[in-house]
Design a protein around this motif. Structure first.
Motif, PDB file in Angstrom:
ATOM      1  N   GLY A  81       0.789  -1.226   0.000  1.00  0.00           N
ATOM      2  CA  GLY A  81       0.000   0.000   0.000  1.00  0.00           C
ATOM      3  C   GLY A  81       0.820   1.275   0.000  1.00  0.00           C
ATOM      4  O   GLY A  81       0.289   2.350  -0.261  1.00  0.00           O
ATOM      5  N   SER A  82       2.112   1.189   0.298  1.00  0.00           N
ATOM      6  CA  SER A  82       2.960   2.383   0.303  1.00  0.00           C
ATOM      7  C   SER A  82       4.369   2.008  -0.106  1.00  0.00           C
ATOM      8  O   SER A  82       4.795   0.865   0.065  1.00  0.00           O
ATOM      9  CB  SER A  82       2.960   3.036   1.686  1.00  0.00           C
ATOM     10  N   TYR A  83       5.093   3.004  -0.645  1.00  0.00           N
ATOM     11  CA  TYR A  83       6.438   2.764  -1.152  1.00  0.00           C
ATOM     12  C   TYR A  83       7.435   3.720  -0.509  1.00  0.00           C
ATOM     13  O   TYR A  83       7.122   4.878  -0.242  1.00  0.00           O
ATOM     14  CB  TYR A  83       6.496   2.976  -2.673  1.00  0.00           C
ATOM     15  N   GLN A  84       8.650   3.208  -0.312  1.00  0.00           N
ATOM     16  CA  GLN A  84       9.776   4.023   0.141  1.00  0.00           C
ATOM     17  C   GLN A  84      10.919   3.807  -0.843  1.00  0.00           C
ATOM     18  O   GLN A  84      11.347   2.665  -1.069  1.00  0.00           O
ATOM     19  CB  GLN A  84      10.183   3.590   1.541  1.00  0.00           C
ATOM     20  N   VAL A  85      11.397   4.883  -1.442  1.00  0.00           N
ATOM     21  CA  VAL A  85      12.455   4.773  -2.445  1.00  0.00           C
ATOM     22  C   VAL A  85      13.791   4.542  -1.751  1.00  0.00           C
ATOM     23  O   VAL A  85      14.129   5.217  -0.774  1.00  0.00           O
ATOM     24  CB  VAL A  85      12.518   6.040  -3.313  1.00  0.00           C
ATOM     25  N   ILE A  86      14.560   3.580  -2.252  1.00  0.00           N
ATOM     26  CA  ILE A  86      15.885   3.290  -1.700  1.00  0.00           C
ATOM     27  C   ILE A  86      16.861   4.389  -2.130  1.00  0.00           C
ATOM     28  O   ILE A  86      16.884   4.785  -3.304  1.00  0.00           O
ATOM     29  CB  ILE A  86      16.360   1.896  -2.161  1.00  0.00           C
ATOM     30  N   PRO A  87      17.647   4.932  -1.202  1.00  0.00           N
ATOM     31  CA  PRO A  87      18.582   6.014  -1.541  1.00  0.00           C
ATOM     32  C   PRO A  87      19.471   5.672  -2.734  1.00  0.00           C
ATOM     33  O   PRO A  87      20.014   4.576  -2.825  1.00  0.00           O
ATOM     34  CB  PRO A  87      19.414   6.176  -0.254  1.00  0.00           C
ATOM     35  N   GLY A  88      19.575   6.632  -3.632  1.00  0.00           N
ATOM     36  CA  GLY A  88      20.401   6.462  -4.824  1.00  0.00           C
ATOM     37  C   GLY A  88      19.635   6.008  -6.044  1.00  0.00           C
ATOM     38  O   GLY A  88      20.112   6.186  -7.180  1.00  0.00           O
ATOM     39  N   ALA A  89      18.448   5.422  -5.852  1.00  0.00           N
ATOM     40  CA  ALA A  89      17.696   4.891  -6.996  1.00  0.00           C
ATOM     41  C   ALA A  89      17.288   5.987  -7.964  1.00  0.00           C
ATOM     42  O   ALA A  89      17.394   5.827  -9.192  1.00  0.00           O
ATOM     43  CB  ALA A  89      16.464   4.144  -6.495  1.00  0.00           C
ATOM     44  N   VAL A  90      16.827   7.109  -7.439  1.00  0.00           N
ATOM     45  CA  VAL A  90      16.387   8.215  -8.298  1.00  0.00           C
ATOM     46  C   VAL A  90      17.545   8.709  -9.160  1.00  0.00           C
ATOM     47  O   VAL A  90      17.410   8.888 -10.385  1.00  0.00           O
ATOM     48  CB  VAL A  90      15.822   9.362  -7.443  1.00  0.00           C
ATOM     49  N   GLU A  91      18.698   8.920  -8.540  1.00  0.00           N
ATOM     50  CA  GLU A  91      19.856   9.444  -9.265  1.00  0.00           C
ATOM     51  C   GLU A  91      20.347   8.476 -10.336  1.00  0.00           C
ATOM     52  O   GLU A  91      20.754   8.893 -11.430  1.00  0.00           O
ATOM     53  CB  GLU A  91      20.984   9.759  -8.277  1.00  0.00           C
ATOM     54  N   VAL A  92      20.312   7.184 -10.042  1.00  0.00           N
ATOM     55  CA  VAL A  92      20.747   6.186 -11.021  1.00  0.00           C
ATOM     56  C   VAL A  92      19.843   6.205 -12.247  1.00  0.00           C
ATOM     57  O   VAL A  92      20.322   6.234 -13.391  1.00  0.00           O
ATOM     58  CB  VAL A  92      20.778   4.778 -10.386  1.00  0.00           C
ATOM     59  N   LEU A  93      18.536   6.201 -12.042  1.00  0.00           N
ATOM     60  CA  LEU A  93      17.613   6.206 -13.177  1.00  0.00           C
ATOM     61  C   LEU A  93      17.715   7.508 -13.971  1.00  0.00           C
ATOM     62  O   LEU A  93      17.659   7.487 -15.212  1.00  0.00           O
ATOM     63  CB  LEU A  93      16.175   5.991 -12.695  1.00  0.00           C
ATOM     64  N   GLN A  94      17.873   8.620 -13.283  1.00  0.00           N
ATOM     65  CA  GLN A  94      18.033   9.901 -13.979  1.00  0.00           C
ATOM     66  C   GLN A  94      19.296   9.903 -14.835  1.00  0.00           C
ATOM     67  O   GLN A  94      19.287  10.390 -15.972  1.00  0.00           O
ATOM     68  CB  GLN A  94      18.085  11.041 -12.964  1.00  0.00           C
ATOM     69  N   THR A  95      20.376   9.360 -14.301  1.00  0.00           N
ATOM     70  CA  THR A  95      21.633   9.312 -15.040  1.00  0.00           C
ATOM     71  C   THR A  95      21.511   8.436 -16.279  1.00  0.00           C
ATOM     72  O   THR A  95      22.009   8.789 -17.360  1.00  0.00           O
ATOM     73  CB  THR A  95      22.769   8.795 -14.135  1.00  0.00           C
ATOM     74  N   LEU A  96      20.842   7.294 -16.142  1.00  0.00           N
ATOM     75  CA  LEU A  96      20.639   6.423 -17.300  1.00  0.00           C
ATOM     76  C   LEU A  96      19.821   7.136 -18.376  1.00  0.00           C
ATOM     77  O   LEU A  96      20.127   7.035 -19.571  1.00  0.00           O
ATOM     78  CB  LEU A  96      19.942   5.133 -16.866  1.00  0.00           C
ATOM     79  N   GLU A  97      18.787   7.854 -17.954  1.00  0.00           N
ATOM     80  CA  GLU A  97      17.967   8.627 -18.903  1.00  0.00           C
ATOM     81  C   GLU A  97      18.826   9.663 -19.614  1.00  0.00           C
ATOM     82  O   GLU A  97      18.771   9.785 -20.848  1.00  0.00           O
ATOM     83  CB  GLU A  97      16.823   9.323 -18.158  1.00  0.00           C
ATOM     84  N   GLU A  98      19.608  10.409 -18.856  1.00  0.00           N
ATOM     85  CA  GLU A  98      20.436  11.475 -19.437  1.00  0.00           C
ATOM     86  C   GLU A  98      21.466  10.928 -20.419  1.00  0.00           C
ATOM     87  O   GLU A  98      21.775  11.569 -21.431  1.00  0.00           O
ATOM     88  CB  GLU A  98      21.135  12.242 -18.314  1.00  0.00           C
ATOM     89  N   ARG A  99      22.000   9.741 -20.131  1.00  0.00           N
ATOM     90  CA  ARG A  99      23.040   9.170 -20.986  1.00  0.00           C
ATOM     91  C   ARG A  99      22.475   8.308 -22.108  1.00  0.00           C
ATOM     92  O   ARG A  99      23.235   7.769 -22.914  1.00  0.00           O
ATOM     93  CB  ARG A  99      24.004   8.340 -20.127  1.00  0.00           C
ATOM     94  N   GLY A 100      21.160   8.169 -22.164  1.00  0.00           N
ATOM     95  CA  GLY A 100      20.538   7.394 -23.230  1.00  0.00           C
ATOM     96  C   GLY A 100      20.787   5.903 -23.134  1.00  0.00           C
ATOM     97  O   GLY A 100      20.788   5.198 -24.149  1.00  0.00           O
ATOM     98  N   ILE A 101      20.993   5.404 -21.918  1.00  0.00           N
ATOM     99  CA  ILE A 101      21.248   3.978 -21.701  1.00  0.00           C
ATOM    100  C   ILE A 101      19.911   3.289 -21.432  1.00  0.00           C
ATOM    101  O   ILE A 101      19.184   3.685 -20.518  1.00  0.00           O
ATOM    102  CB  ILE A 101      22.201   3.768 -20.516  1.00  0.00           C
TER     103      ILE A 101
END
Length: 277
Positions: free
Chosen positions: A26-46
């Protein structure tokens, strides 16, 4: 331990790898670093995607909930075992599938073109496949209906046969695994998983990323689900200790479930320079 080559794409598990949910999902907690990793992959086109073994919700419903919790992942990069199961069912031309799962499971399969029914439906007696998924309200009459169809020759599919998943409250057992066990004990038939670690799941991942499995890093917290799939499919396995498996437990895995690399959490992919530049 080191990776044998530089990955060209990534598959991430959700629970224990990118997020931690509560036991009722019913609820989510994001693991530290996950947001930055996904953003970096998006930015680098991976290319990357997330494939959970959780089957309770369609991706289009789970995606907004993850984004509300702070994990910026697009719906088109988010998949569940239902995504893989629908392809398997359509490829095998099943006429009707008896589903033991939540309304969200039926909704997801129906949206993908599968003709579904549930125990009690008039059409349930004609189902040529049974699919077991997240079903906290499962009752004995549901198991009975599934057993009847499997004993009559219906295929026995499941979203997941992995016994545990990681939550904020610790390890929680998977409902589908428990239901599978009851049906298998009665019928003598073993379930065929469509989610991780199945070969169907690995093929689905490779097709979605447009890469050969050998070019993909599978990132997860479960030895059976992610590492066994990576090893069997020729991908690279990156294990995290932020979920259901400790570093000591990773060290004790047999070769067929042993990761190529163990990191503390997903954020180490970025801080440790493990993402392609």
């Amino acid at each position: 331990m080191t990776l044998p080559r530089q990955p060209k794409g990534f598959m991430f598990d959700l629970d224990g790898t990118l997020i931690l949910s509560n036991r009722k999902l019913g609820s989510y907690q994001v693991i530290p670093g996950a947001v930055e990793v996904l953003q970096t992959l998006e930015e680098r086109g991976i290319p990357f995607l997330a494939l959970t073994n959780g089957s309770a919700y369609p991706s289009r419903k789970q995606g907004p909930r993850l984004r509300e919790a702070g994990l910026a992942i697009r719906d088109e990069n988010l998949f569940t075992p239902n995504s893989v199961a629908a392809k398997v069912m359509l490829d095998r031309a099943f006429s009707r599938v008896l589903v033991l799962g939540t309304d969200g499971v039926v909704e997801a399969l129906t949206e993908l073109g599968v003709h579904c029914c549930v125990p009690g439906d008039e059409a349930a007696g004609d189902a040529d496949a049974v699919y077991i998924a997240w079903h906290p309200d499962c009752r004995m009459e549901h198991i009975h209906a599934a057993c009847e169809r499997i004993l009559d020759g219906a295929a026995f599919l499941t979203a997941s046969d992995v016994p545990y998943f990681a939550t904020k409250e610790g390890r929680s057992f998977g409902y589908s695994c428990a239901i599978n066990g009851a049906i298998a004990r009665v019928t003598g038939a073993e379930p065929e998983p469509t989610g991780k670690p199945s070969a169907d799941a690995m093929a689905f991942i490779a097709a979605q990323l447009g890469l050969d499995p050998s070019e993909i890093a599978v990132v997860g917290d479960d030895a059976i689900a992610e590492m066994q799939m990576a090893r069997a499919g020729g991908a690279m396995g990156i294990a995290v200790t932020s979920g259901s498996t400790s570093r000591e437990e990773w060290a004790g895995q047999p070769p067929e479930r042993s990761p190529h690399l163990v990191i503390e959490s997903v954020g180490e992919l970025l801080t440790g320079g493990l993402l392609p530049g």
